[in-house]
Design an enzyme around this catalytic site. Structure first.
Site, mmCIF file in Angstrom:
data_model
loop_
_atom_site.group_PDB
_atom_site.id
_atom_site.type_symbol
_atom_site.label_atom_id
_atom_site.label_comp_id
_atom_site.label_asym_id
_atom_site.label_seq_id
_atom_site.Cartn_x
_atom_site.Cartn_y
_atom_site.Cartn_z
ATOM 1 N N SER A 161 17.096 16.653 47.787
ATOM 2 C CA SER A 161 18.279 16.011 47.187
ATOM 3 C C SER A 161 19.317 15.790 48.269
ATOM 4 O O SER A 161 19.365 16.538 49.258
ATOM 5 C CB SER A 161 18.863 16.924 46.107
ATOM 6 O OG SER A 161 20.164 16.495 45.765
ATOM 7 N N ILE B 239 20.637 9.823 40.636
ATOM 8 C CA ILE B 239 19.657 9.028 39.886
ATOM 9 C C ILE B 239 19.855 9.295 38.393
ATOM 10 O O ILE B 239 20.014 10.449 37.994
ATOM 11 C CB ILE B 239 18.203 9.428 40.278
ATOM 12 C CG1 ILE B 239 18.004 9.429 41.800
ATOM 13 C CG2 ILE B 239 17.175 8.540 39.585
ATOM 14 C CD1 ILE B 239 18.127 8.109 42.509
ATOM 15 N N TYR C 54 21.416 25.417 44.124
ATOM 16 C CA TYR C 54 20.652 24.166 44.186
ATOM 17 C C TYR C 54 20.625 23.617 45.623
ATOM 18 O O TYR C 54 19.564 23.217 46.138
ATOM 19 C CB TYR C 54 21.291 23.159 43.232
ATOM 20 C CG TYR C 54 20.553 21.859 43.065
ATOM 21 C CD1 TYR C 54 19.404 21.775 42.270
ATOM 22 C CD2 TYR C 54 21.003 20.690 43.678
ATOM 23 C CE1 TYR C 54 18.732 20.567 42.100
ATOM 24 C CE2 TYR C 54 20.337 19.487 43.514
ATOM 25 C CZ TYR C 54 19.203 19.432 42.718
ATOM 26 O OH TYR C 54 18.537 18.229 42.560
HETATM 27 P P1 NAP Z 1 14.474 16.484 34.767
HETATM 28 O O1 NAP Z 1 14.598 15.187 34.059
HETATM 29 O O2 NAP Z 1 15.262 17.652 34.288
HETATM 30 O O3 NAP Z 1 12.897 16.895 34.792
HETATM 31 C C1 NAP Z 1 12.505 18.077 35.418
HETATM 32 C C2 NAP Z 1 10.998 18.208 35.389
HETATM 33 O O4 NAP Z 1 10.637 19.441 36.037
HETATM 34 C C3 NAP Z 1 10.425 18.280 33.985
HETATM 35 O O5 NAP Z 1 9.165 17.651 33.958
HETATM 36 C C4 NAP Z 1 10.267 19.787 33.760
HETATM 37 O O6 NAP Z 1 9.241 20.143 32.831
HETATM 38 C C5 NAP Z 1 9.858 20.225 35.149
HETATM 39 N N1 NAP Z 1 10.105 21.642 35.356
HETATM 40 C C6 NAP Z 1 11.272 22.315 35.318
HETATM 41 N N2 NAP Z 1 11.074 23.631 35.526
HETATM 42 C C7 NAP Z 1 9.736 23.796 35.701
HETATM 43 C C8 NAP Z 1 8.892 24.916 35.949
HETATM 44 N N3 NAP Z 1 9.362 26.144 36.051
HETATM 45 N N4 NAP Z 1 7.547 24.682 36.040
HETATM 46 C C9 NAP Z 1 7.026 23.448 35.914
HETATM 47 N N5 NAP Z 1 7.776 22.352 35.705
HETATM 48 C C10 NAP Z 1 9.112 22.523 35.588
HETATM 49 O O7 NAP Z 1 14.824 16.342 36.305
HETATM 50 P P2 NAP Z 1 14.878 15.042 37.253
HETATM 51 O O8 NAP Z 1 16.268 14.534 37.281
HETATM 52 O O9 NAP Z 1 13.772 14.120 36.918
HETATM 53 O O10 NAP Z 1 14.610 15.712 38.679
HETATM 54 C C11 NAP Z 1 13.319 15.726 39.280
HETATM 55 C C12 NAP Z 1 13.463 16.211 40.714
HETATM 56 O O11 NAP Z 1 14.337 15.331 41.420
HETATM 57 C C13 NAP Z 1 14.082 17.612 40.818
HETATM 58 O O12 NAP Z 1 13.481 18.314 41.878
HETATM 59 C C14 NAP Z 1 15.543 17.315 41.143
HETATM 60 O O13 NAP Z 1 16.158 18.378 41.803
HETATM 61 C C15 NAP Z 1 15.385 16.081 42.013
HETATM 62 N N6 NAP Z 1 16.604 15.270 42.107
HETATM 63 C C16 NAP Z 1 17.121 14.649 41.003
HETATM 64 C C17 NAP Z 1 18.275 13.876 41.144
HETATM 65 C C18 NAP Z 1 18.884 13.143 39.998
HETATM 66 O O14 NAP Z 1 19.924 12.490 40.200
HETATM 67 N N7 NAP Z 1 18.310 13.172 38.802
HETATM 68 C C19 NAP Z 1 18.871 13.752 42.391
HETATM 69 C C20 NAP Z 1 18.324 14.399 43.477
HETATM 70 C C21 NAP Z 1 17.180 15.143 43.330
HETATM 71 P P3 NAP Z 1 9.586 20.346 31.245
HETATM 72 O O15 NAP Z 1 9.768 18.955 30.709
HETATM 73 O O16 NAP Z 1 8.399 21.005 30.686
HETATM 74 O O17 NAP Z 1 10.839 21.159 31.186
#
Ligand code: NAP
Length: 255
Positions: A150, A196, A163
């Site tokens: 991130s 995002i 984080y």
């Molecule tokens: P999200 O919508 O909250 O989805 C998170 C995903 O991770 C879900 O599929 C969840 O599964 C899974 N997960 C969480 N804890 C887990 C565990 N203990 N074991 C297995 N799976 C697990 O998040 P997102 O925004 O798509 O983010 C995805 C990645 O991108 C993350 O690493 C985040 O830090 C990174 N990121 C996001 C942003 C942003 O702006 N959104 C920016 C920078 C980086 P369940 O559905 O079963 O809970």
């Protein structure tokens, strides 16, 4: 869908494993890799029905798909997922370490549990899956690992010490592993998204969101597809000379 089967960007014949593929960015990555021709395994923690829906969409695209409930924190579960992939899919060519959570609060209020939960889910999980795929990838003398960090891991952010530490850790891990396994033709790269639009960011206050958008040179939030397209590029032979690199997908926010 563009036909890319004869280009170095095609993933036909390859198998990808995406952790946290049930929702958000991971779901989009899984579907995009399937569009590029890969068979895709996704893991999830809680969202079983959403994960099965992703698999149905992968299968509709003419690819093999499977969802596995596996807590990314547990090394033994990562080993089980990889064993299953070897048996049922014949190997893993692409690993996307995407699973992640936030537990935001200022350090004075942060509990030890909130610290541990984020470090284990976001950082230890990257160790777990990278280690679990390493022997099969080494044997094949090929593989691409893409770790989702991130912008917060590069720039920091108040209220996200846990984080930021986990995401900065991923950047160091990526470079160390890239050096370790380059001679085996295994590439390891980081993708660092900025802001995002997903469920994770929906939790943010509207005023905070507006302030964030004002600081993005491209003037808007990113879409999960824009992260997925970078992952797709790093996954395939089109990026065969790229390892240990960090790709910021942040609209210029990290400049
Ligand atoms: P999200 O919508 O909250 O989805 C998170 C995903 O991770 C879900 O599929 C969840 O599964 C899974 N997960 C969480 N804890 C887990 C565990 N203990 N074991 C297995 N799976 C697990 O998040 P997102 O925004 O798509 O983010 C995805 C990645 O991108 C993350 O690493 C985040 O830090 C990174 N990121 C996001 C942003 C942003 O702006 N959104 C920016 C920078 C980086 P369940 O559905 O079963 O809970």
């Amino acid at each position: 869908m563009t036909d890319m089967s004869s280009t170095p960007f095609s993933l036909e014949g390859k198998t990808a494993l995406v952790t946290g593929g049930s929702r958000g960015i991971g779901k989009t990555i899984a579907l995009d890799l399937a569009d590029a021709g890969a068979d895709v395994i996704i893991t999830y923690a809680r969202s079983g029905e959403a994960a099965e829906q992703v698999v149905r969409e992968i299968v509709k695209k003419g690819r093999k798909g499977k969802a596995v409930k596996a807590d990314a924190v547990a090394f033994a579960e990562a080993e089980n997922v990889v064993s299953m992939a070897l048996e049922e899919f014949g190997g893993i060519d692409i690993l996307v370490n995407n699973a992640g959570i936030t537990r935001d609060t200022l350090i004075l209020r942060m509990s030890e549990e909130q610290w541990d939960e984020v470090i284990h889910t976001n950082l230890k999980s990257v160790f777990n899956y990278s280690k679990a795929v390493m022997k099969p990838m080494m044997k094949k003398r090929a593989g691409s690992i893409i770790n989702i960090s991130s912008i917060v891991g590069r720039a920091g952010n108040a209220g996200q010490t846990n984080y930021a530490a986990s995401k900065a850790g991923i950047i160091g891990f990526t470079k160390a592993l890239a050096k370790e396994v380059a001679s085996r033709n295994i590439r390891v790269n980081t993708v660092a998204p900025g802001y995002i639009e997903t469920e994770m960011t929906e939790k943010l206050d509207k005023k905070v969101l507006q302030a964030i958008e004002e600081n993005i040179p491209l003037g808007r939030a990113g879409k999960s597809e824009e992260v997925a397209h970078t992952v797709r590029f790093l996954a395939g032979d089109g990026s065969s000379y790229i390892t240990g690199a960090l790709f910021a997908v942040d609209g210029g926010m990290g400049m």
